[in-house]
Design a protein around this motif. Structure first.
Motif, mmCIF file in Angstrom:
data_model
loop_
_atom_site.group_PDB
_atom_site.id
_atom_site.type_symbol
_atom_site.label_atom_id
_atom_site.label_comp_id
_atom_site.label_asym_id
_atom_site.label_seq_id
_atom_site.Cartn_x
_atom_site.Cartn_y
_atom_site.Cartn_z
ATOM 1 N N LEU A 1 -11.196 -43.078 -14.563
ATOM 2 C CA LEU A 1 -11.824 -42.074 -14.608
ATOM 3 C C LEU A 1 -12.745 -41.888 -15.797
ATOM 4 O O LEU A 1 -12.261 -42.425 -16.971
ATOM 5 N N ASP A 2 -13.908 -41.423 -15.564
ATOM 6 C CA ASP A 2 -14.707 -41.117 -16.804
ATOM 7 C C ASP A 2 -14.244 -39.851 -17.845
ATOM 8 O O ASP A 2 -13.152 -39.438 -17.522
ATOM 9 N N THR A 3 -15.245 -39.497 -18.650
ATOM 10 C CA THR A 3 -14.851 -38.436 -19.528
ATOM 11 C C THR A 3 -14.704 -37.279 -18.828
ATOM 12 O O THR A 3 -13.816 -36.113 -19.045
ATOM 13 N N GLU A 4 -15.372 -36.831 -17.666
ATOM 14 C CA GLU A 4 -15.238 -35.752 -16.729
ATOM 15 C C GLU A 4 -13.982 -35.739 -15.870
ATOM 16 O O GLU A 4 -13.797 -34.543 -15.261
ATOM 17 N N GLY A 5 -13.446 -36.722 -15.888
ATOM 18 C CA GLY A 5 -12.411 -36.968 -14.674
ATOM 19 C C GLY A 5 -12.697 -37.356 -13.472
ATOM 20 O O GLY A 5 -11.827 -37.388 -12.598
ATOM 21 N N SER A 6 -13.967 -37.733 -13.197
ATOM 22 C CA SER A 6 -14.297 -38.152 -11.862
ATOM 23 C C SER A 6 -13.949 -39.535 -11.732
ATOM 24 O O SER A 6 -14.249 -40.652 -12.907
ATOM 25 N N CYS A 7 -13.524 -40.225 -10.697
ATOM 26 C CA CYS A 7 -12.965 -41.666 -10.536
ATOM 27 C C CYS A 7 -14.369 -42.358 -10.145
ATOM 28 O O CYS A 7 -15.156 -42.167 -9.237
ATOM 29 N N TRP A 8 -14.523 -43.464 -10.842
ATOM 30 C CA TRP A 8 -15.828 -44.366 -10.532
ATOM 31 C C TRP A 8 -15.195 -45.811 -10.017
ATOM 32 O O TRP A 8 -15.807 -46.539 -9.781
ATOM 33 N N GLY A 9 -13.923 -45.909 -10.311
ATOM 34 C CA GLY A 9 -13.279 -47.113 -9.854
ATOM 35 C C GLY A 9 -11.826 -47.277 -9.519
ATOM 36 O O GLY A 9 -11.027 -46.303 -9.934
ATOM 37 N N LYS A 10 -11.400 -47.984 -8.397
ATOM 38 C CA LYS A 10 -10.262 -47.883 -8.140
ATOM 39 C C LYS A 10 -9.501 -49.420 -8.136
ATOM 40 O O LYS A 10 -10.308 -50.371 -7.696
ATOM 41 N N THR A 11 -8.284 -49.457 -8.268
ATOM 42 C CA THR A 11 -7.700 -51.011 -8.256
ATOM 43 C C THR A 11 -7.100 -51.193 -6.684
ATOM 44 O O THR A 11 -6.617 -50.294 -6.115
ATOM 45 N N VAL A 12 -7.360 -52.556 -6.626
ATOM 46 C CA VAL A 12 -6.730 -53.067 -5.377
ATOM 47 C C VAL A 12 -5.952 -54.272 -5.628
ATOM 48 O O VAL A 12 -6.778 -55.161 -6.292
ATOM 49 N N GLY A 13 -4.964 -54.774 -5.213
ATOM 50 C CA GLY A 13 -4.446 -55.982 -5.439
ATOM 51 C C GLY A 13 -3.298 -56.430 -4.720
ATOM 52 O O GLY A 13 -2.516 -55.784 -3.962
ATOM 53 N N SER A 14 -2.799 -57.494 -4.985
ATOM 54 C CA SER A 14 -1.414 -58.195 -4.324
ATOM 55 C C SER A 14 -0.380 -58.167 -5.093
ATOM 56 O O SER A 14 -0.298 -58.012 -6.480
ATOM 57 N N ARG A 15 0.783 -57.808 -4.509
ATOM 58 C CA ARG A 15 2.209 -57.770 -5.126
ATOM 59 C C ARG A 15 2.671 -59.324 -5.522
ATOM 60 O O ARG A 15 3.480 -59.321 -6.358
ATOM 61 N N LEU A 16 2.298 -60.170 -4.576
ATOM 62 C CA LEU A 16 2.835 -61.509 -4.810
ATOM 63 C C LEU A 16 2.085 -62.587 -5.968
ATOM 64 O O LEU A 16 2.751 -63.211 -6.263
ATOM 65 N N TYR A 17 0.845 -62.151 -6.088
ATOM 66 C CA TYR A 17 0.131 -63.237 -6.851
ATOM 67 C C TYR A 17 -0.854 -62.352 -7.574
ATOM 68 O O TYR A 17 -1.206 -61.255 -7.126
ATOM 69 N N MET A 18 -1.442 -63.046 -8.590
ATOM 70 C CA MET A 18 -2.296 -62.118 -9.612
ATOM 71 C C MET A 18 -3.826 -62.254 -8.729
ATOM 72 O O MET A 18 -4.311 -63.310 -8.631
ATOM 73 N N ASP A 19 -4.397 -61.317 -8.311
ATOM 74 C CA ASP A 19 -5.736 -60.956 -7.477
ATOM 75 C C ASP A 19 -5.781 -59.475 -7.355
ATOM 76 O O ASP A 19 -5.451 -58.991 -6.502
ATOM 77 N N GLU A 20 -6.191 -58.995 -8.844
ATOM 78 C CA GLU A 20 -6.624 -57.560 -8.801
ATOM 79 C C GLU A 20 -8.102 -57.415 -8.793
ATOM 80 O O GLU A 20 -8.881 -58.217 -9.354
ATOM 81 N N LYS A 21 -8.483 -56.236 -8.355
ATOM 82 C CA LYS A 21 -9.945 -55.951 -8.135
ATOM 83 C C LYS A 21 -10.048 -54.367 -8.507
ATOM 84 O O LYS A 21 -9.138 -53.576 -8.181
#
Length: 180
Positions: free
Chosen positions: A101-121
């Motif tokens: 979230l930026d300073t105004e509280g609006s979302c500019w990015g979300k995380t998506v990933g795997s629980r089994l291995y490290m691959d986070e976006k």
């Protein structure tokens, strides 16, 4: 450090753990380490409240590029500040996913990933990949300098501003300091 497309991440599990960041050519790009002072910890202990942990991002010359304050309640909230102590935004992690979230509280990015291995976006609102942290995909030409093929690599989209790259580094704090 922010001009590079990719950085290699080394976690040092010492008494005060820290992350070392390297350029693909083997030169040190920077590090993230705990900078919570003993005075802050003692103050939290005396008042019986949790003091937020503070992690600082240093560049290759040991100059502070920014810092992160971790506040835990039901969800994890990582506040991001630049080197002038100006608030840039925060990273909020719930049970399923996280939002930047930026300073105004609006979302500019979300995380998506795997629980089994490290691959986070970190994806934009249009599902464009902004940042990717993954393990096990190191190119062969880097193996001369970094013999461990499972070295995590963070890839940063060059179109991101330095402030958003600084905020994106909070993903490293989430993965290496909170999740471990």
């Amino acid at each position: 450090m922010f001009s590079s497309k990719q950085l290699l991440v080394f976690y040092l599990p010492t008494y005060t753990p820290r992350l070392l960041l390297f350029f693909p050519d083997g030169n040190k790009a920077g590090e993230i380490r705990n900078s919570t002072t003993k005075k802050e910890v003692l103050k939290g202990f005396i008042t019986l409240r949790k003091t937020p942990k503070r992690y600082t991002l240093y560049d290759e010359n040991q100059n502070s590029s920014g810092f992160y304050l971790i506040k835990k309640n039901k969800n994890i909230n990582i506040e991001v500040y630049n080197d002038k102590e100006e608030f840039l935004g925060n990273f909020q992690k719930g049970k399923q996913y996280g939002n930047l979230l930026d300073t105004e509280g609006s979302c500019w990015g979300k995380t998506v990933g795997s629980r089994l291995y490290m691959d986070e976006k970190i994806l934009s609102s249009q599902d464009n990949e902004l940042v990717r942290l993954r393990r096990g995909w190191m190119p062969l030409e880097w193996s001369k300098l970094f013999p461990e093929p499972n070295t995590p690599i963070i890839s940063l989209n060059p179109e991101l501003s330095n402030e958003k790259k600084l905020m994106s580094m909070s993903l490293l704090i989430q993965e290496f300091f909170i999740e471990r």
